[in-house]
Write a protein that holds these residues in place. Structure first.
Motif, short mmCIF file in Angstrom:
data_model
loop_
_atom_site.label_atom_id
_atom_site.label_comp_id
_atom_site.label_asym_id
_atom_site.label_seq_id
_atom_site.Cartn_x
_atom_site.Cartn_y
_atom_site.Cartn_z
N GLU A 47 -69.60 28.61 52.02
CA GLU A 47 -69.26 29.93 52.54
C GLU A 47 -69.81 31.03 51.64
O GLU A 47 -70.29 32.06 52.10
N TYR A 48 -69.75 30.79 50.34
CA TYR A 48 -70.18 31.78 49.36
C TYR A 48 -71.62 32.24 49.62
O TYR A 48 -71.92 33.43 49.68
N THR A 49 -72.52 31.30 49.79
CA THR A 49 -73.93 31.64 50.00
C THR A 49 -74.20 32.14 51.42
O THR A 49 -75.17 32.87 51.64
N ARG A 50 -73.35 31.76 52.37
CA ARG A 50 -73.52 32.26 53.73
C ARG A 50 -73.18 33.75 53.81
O ARG A 50 -73.86 34.51 54.49
N VAL A 51 -72.12 34.15 53.10
CA VAL A 51 -71.73 35.56 53.10
C VAL A 51 -72.74 36.40 52.34
O VAL A 51 -73.10 37.51 52.76
N ASP A 52 -73.19 35.90 51.21
CA ASP A 52 -74.15 36.63 50.39
C ASP A 52 -75.17 35.65 49.83
O ASP A 52 -75.04 35.15 48.72
N PRO A 53 -76.24 35.32 50.60
CA PRO A 53 -77.18 34.28 50.17
C PRO A 53 -77.97 34.64 48.92
O PRO A 53 -78.59 33.77 48.31
N HIS A 54 -77.95 35.90 48.53
CA HIS A 54 -78.73 36.31 47.36
C HIS A 54 -77.92 36.24 46.07
O HIS A 54 -78.46 36.40 44.98
N ASP A 55 -76.58 36.05 46.19
CA ASP A 55 -75.73 36.01 45.00
C ASP A 55 -75.45 34.56 44.65
O ASP A 55 -74.51 33.96 45.13
N LEU A 56 -76.28 33.96 43.82
CA LEU A 56 -76.15 32.56 43.47
C LEU A 56 -75.73 32.34 42.02
O LEU A 56 -75.52 31.22 41.59
N ALA A 57 -75.59 33.43 41.26
CA ALA A 57 -75.41 33.28 39.81
C ALA A 57 -73.97 33.03 39.41
O ALA A 57 -73.73 32.44 38.36
N ASN A 58 -73.00 33.47 40.21
CA ASN A 58 -71.62 33.47 39.74
C ASN A 58 -70.73 32.43 40.42
O ASN A 58 -69.52 32.49 40.30
N GLY A 59 -71.31 31.50 41.16
CA GLY A 59 -70.49 30.49 41.81
C GLY A 59 -70.01 29.43 40.83
O GLY A 59 -70.41 29.40 39.67
N GLY A 60 -69.15 28.54 41.32
CA GLY A 60 -68.72 27.41 40.52
C GLY A 60 -67.24 27.41 40.22
O GLY A 60 -66.43 27.98 40.94
N VAL A 61 -66.88 26.72 39.13
CA VAL A 61 -65.52 26.63 38.63
C VAL A 61 -65.47 27.32 37.28
O VAL A 61 -66.27 27.01 36.38
N VAL A 62 -64.56 28.28 37.15
CA VAL A 62 -64.53 29.11 35.94
C VAL A 62 -63.10 29.15 35.40
O VAL A 62 -62.14 29.42 36.14
N SER A 87 -69.91 24.69 43.16
CA SER A 87 -68.74 23.95 43.61
C SER A 87 -68.59 24.10 45.11
O SER A 87 -69.08 25.06 45.71
N GLN A 88 -67.89 23.13 45.69
CA GLN A 88 -67.48 23.19 47.10
C GLN A 88 -65.96 23.04 47.14
O GLN A 88 -65.40 22.29 47.93
N ALA A 89 -65.28 23.78 46.29
CA ALA A 89 -63.86 23.56 46.05
C ALA A 89 -62.99 24.20 47.12
O ALA A 89 -63.03 25.41 47.33
N LEU A 90 -62.20 23.37 47.78
CA LEU A 90 -61.13 23.83 48.65
C LEU A 90 -59.79 23.82 47.92
O LEU A 90 -58.84 24.46 48.38
N ALA A 91 -59.70 23.08 46.82
CA ALA A 91 -58.40 22.92 46.15
C ALA A 91 -58.59 22.87 44.64
O ALA A 91 -59.60 22.38 44.13
N LEU A 92 -57.58 23.38 43.94
CA LEU A 92 -57.49 23.29 42.49
C LEU A 92 -56.10 22.79 42.12
O LEU A 92 -55.10 23.17 42.76
N LEU A 93 -56.02 21.97 41.09
CA LEU A 93 -54.73 21.53 40.58
C LEU A 93 -54.77 21.54 39.06
O LEU A 93 -55.71 21.01 38.45
#
Length: 571
Positions: free
Chosen positions: A216-231, A249-255
């Motif tokens: 979803e992240y890249t679909r909404v803003d395909p040019h913003d690739l630098a800040n994705g992931g788990v932080v 990441s393709q994270a739907l859940a965090l624990l």
């Protein structure tokens, strides 16, 4: 009357000495010489106005998670989150429901399952957290936003109205609504899909972890690739300092959970789309990625954690998608998607396309026993939560199901896979059976879900944020059992709700363990209130608390039939 109780190591001796005194005490003993000073108040639960019916009763809320288009498509189909907590400190748990095309909203609990709605000026939200970010004693709200970075709404104190301390820095105030002020200085600089909060570095304030859903992240803003992931964001007291654990990441859940039993919380990100789950274990040298599980879910939708067999060790449930029941009609509905998933399956990796139940084994390892215990298939599952719904002393499981998307289910009416939510009753040995008689088998397309005692009668009710259908509250009218609910307050710290505290309740029927968390399930903020069910004829005896700073309290419980316990640290 006050009795000095020893700390955790003295619990077996205490039980032998104190059991004959339980019915005689008039107040609650407080922390022992090795533990912090605490004050304790105990009150009975409110009696329900209606008799029990051995079922749940549904109530609709004035909230529908809506989409902008007429046809549901990926990723609108993922819906929005919710959180439950006491925002105005009146003793009733309030609801925060996120939305997509519509507006997010608070539902102020008026008692008796009556709620007053207050809207935010935005929607487009995924995960929701309700935590005390700044340690002022008032719970704040954080929304993971689809378009921009997380939106942080600081609680001014509901009774204080528009005036608050945040007005002292007007240049950093972005928006006001009654009781809350949106600020920018606690917000992460990047977008997020889901968030989780806890004291991860042991300095007694709340850090947080965020994760993106890259598709979803890249679909909404395909040019913003630098800040994705788990932080991981460490709270330094003035700012949150980021550490990027993963750049994708393709994270739907965090624990946030202690996976290796070293007393420190670890980070578990549950990924979708064939990306294996990731685990980072805490160490003094920093976060270390580790291979913790022999089997994981392939499309991890949510996490639930609980001690299902009361052996003192928590089991870990990962929800995935697998048809249930396997009738010809259900298999035909799933058929196109099953063919796609079969083609995408990767031979030899640890992922399985079904639910996974991680059961602790020797030497800190885990074994998947979902099939053995009756939990491997529950449909297209979203949020899952453990809770003792029937108050027999054993944790049950509730899973909300359903999916709608033109790309996957265009062959079905309204492009929707209609499935029943599933309630599973624990048989007392950690094995599960569906119980449709409880009345929780709704078909409205649930996404986020939480369990909480919304009417202060001691049992767990359920709230569900549905997609394209009214959100629902399920009032618990099951018969039998008693309970103890426990709230911890730590006003002298920056972790005022003691998130991460570990509680053990000794009863005449056995002992039960709980850990206070901020987030669980799918996009869900949960209240840091421990609920202990125990069967009729038994009684609570001793409550042990391991606080987040590893100090201990041991408290005698003087109410034989259970009740609500508020423990406040006074150091």
């Amino acid at each position: 009357m006050n009795i000095i109780a020893n700390a955790r190591r003295m619990a077996p001796i205490l039980l032998a000495i104190l059991i004959p005194l339980i019915l005689a005490v008039a107040c609650v003993p407080v922390g022992g010489p090795a533990g912090p000073p605490v004050s304790v108040s105990v009150k009975p639960h409110q009696l329900p106005p209606l008799p029990c019916e051995d079922r749940f009763v549904a109530h609709s809320l004035d909230h529908i998670t809506s989409i902008e288009d007429e046809v549901v498509r990926t990723y609108d189909s993922n819906g929005s989150g919710l959180a439950v907590n006491d925002l105005d400190r009146d003793g009733d748990l309030d609801l925060v429901l996120a939305n997509l095309a519509g507006l997010n909203a608070i539902f102020w609990n008026q008692g008796g399952f009556s709620f007053h709605k207050q809207e935010f000026p935005h929607g487009q939200s995924r995960g929701v957290s309700v935590v005390d970010i700044d340690g002022d004693g008032w719970l704040d709200i954080v929304f993971a936003h689809r378009i921009t970075r997380p939106l942080v709404w600081m609680n001014d104190g509901h009774s204080l109205g528009a005036g608050s301390k945040v007005s002292l820095v007007p240049g950093r105030v972005l928006k006001r609504i009654p009781g809350f002020t949106r600020v920018d200085w606690f917000a992460a600089p990047q977008k997020a899909y889901t968030l989780a909060w806890a004291d991860l570095d042991g300095d007694i304030d709340l850090d947080f972890v965020l994760a993106t859903y890259q598709s979803e992240y890249t679909r909404v803003d395909p040019h913003d690739l630098a800040n994705g992931g788990v932080v991981y964001y460490e709270n330094t007291g003035t700012v949150f300092v980021p550490t990027h654990l993963a750049t994708r990441s393709q994270a739907l859940a965090l624990l946030l959970v202690d996976l290796n039993q070293d007393g420190r919380l670890d980070i578990w990100a549950g990924h979708d789309f064939l990306m294996p789950d990731q685990v980072w274990l805490w160490s003094p040298q920093g976060w270390a990625e580790a291979e913790t599980f022999a089997e994981t879910a392939q499309n991890t939708m949510s996490f639930a954690v609980g001690d299902i067999d009361n052996d003192g060790r928590a089991e870990l449930f990962s929800a995935d998608m697998k048809p249930y029941p396997e009738t010809p009609e259900m298999m035909a509905a799933w058929s196109p998607l099953m063919e796609m998933m079969a083609d995408a399956d990767i031979a030899g990796d640890q992922q399985v396309i079904e639910n996974v139940l991680q059961v602790p084994a020797a030497a800190g390892s885990y074994v998947n026993e979902a099939e053995l215990r009756g939990l491997q298939a529950s449909g297209w599952s979203w949020s899952a939560q453990f809770g003792d719904l029937d108050q027999d002393g054993f944790l049950d499981l509730y899973v909300v199901n359903g999916m709608a998307a033109e790309e996957m289910f265009g062959h079905l009416p309204n492009a929707e896979l209609v499935e029943e939510n599933l309630a599973y009753r624990n048989d007392g040995q950690g094995y599960f059976q569906p119980v449709p008689s409880w009345g929780l088998n709704a078909t409205e397309g649930g996404r986020s879900m939480a369990m909480a005692d919304l009417d202060n009668d001691g049992d767990l009710d359920i709230v569900v944020n549905n997609l394209l259908a009214p959100a629902a509250v399920f009032e618990n009218r099951l018969c039998g059992g008693n309970s103890l609910t426990v709230d911890l307050i730590w006003p002298g710290s920056k972790n005022t709700r003691a998130i991460g505290a570990h509680l053990t309740l000794h009863t005449s029927a056995g002992k039960y363990t709980r850990t206070l968390r901020s987030n669980s399930g799918y996009l869900t903020g949960v209240p840091p209130q421990a609920h202990f069910g125990f069967p009729d004829g038994s009684m609570p005896l001793l409550l042990e608390i391991r606080w987040p700073d590893e100090s201990d309290s041991a408290l005698v419980i003087p109410i034989a039939a259970g009740g609500h316990v508020l423990v406040e640290r006074t150091d």
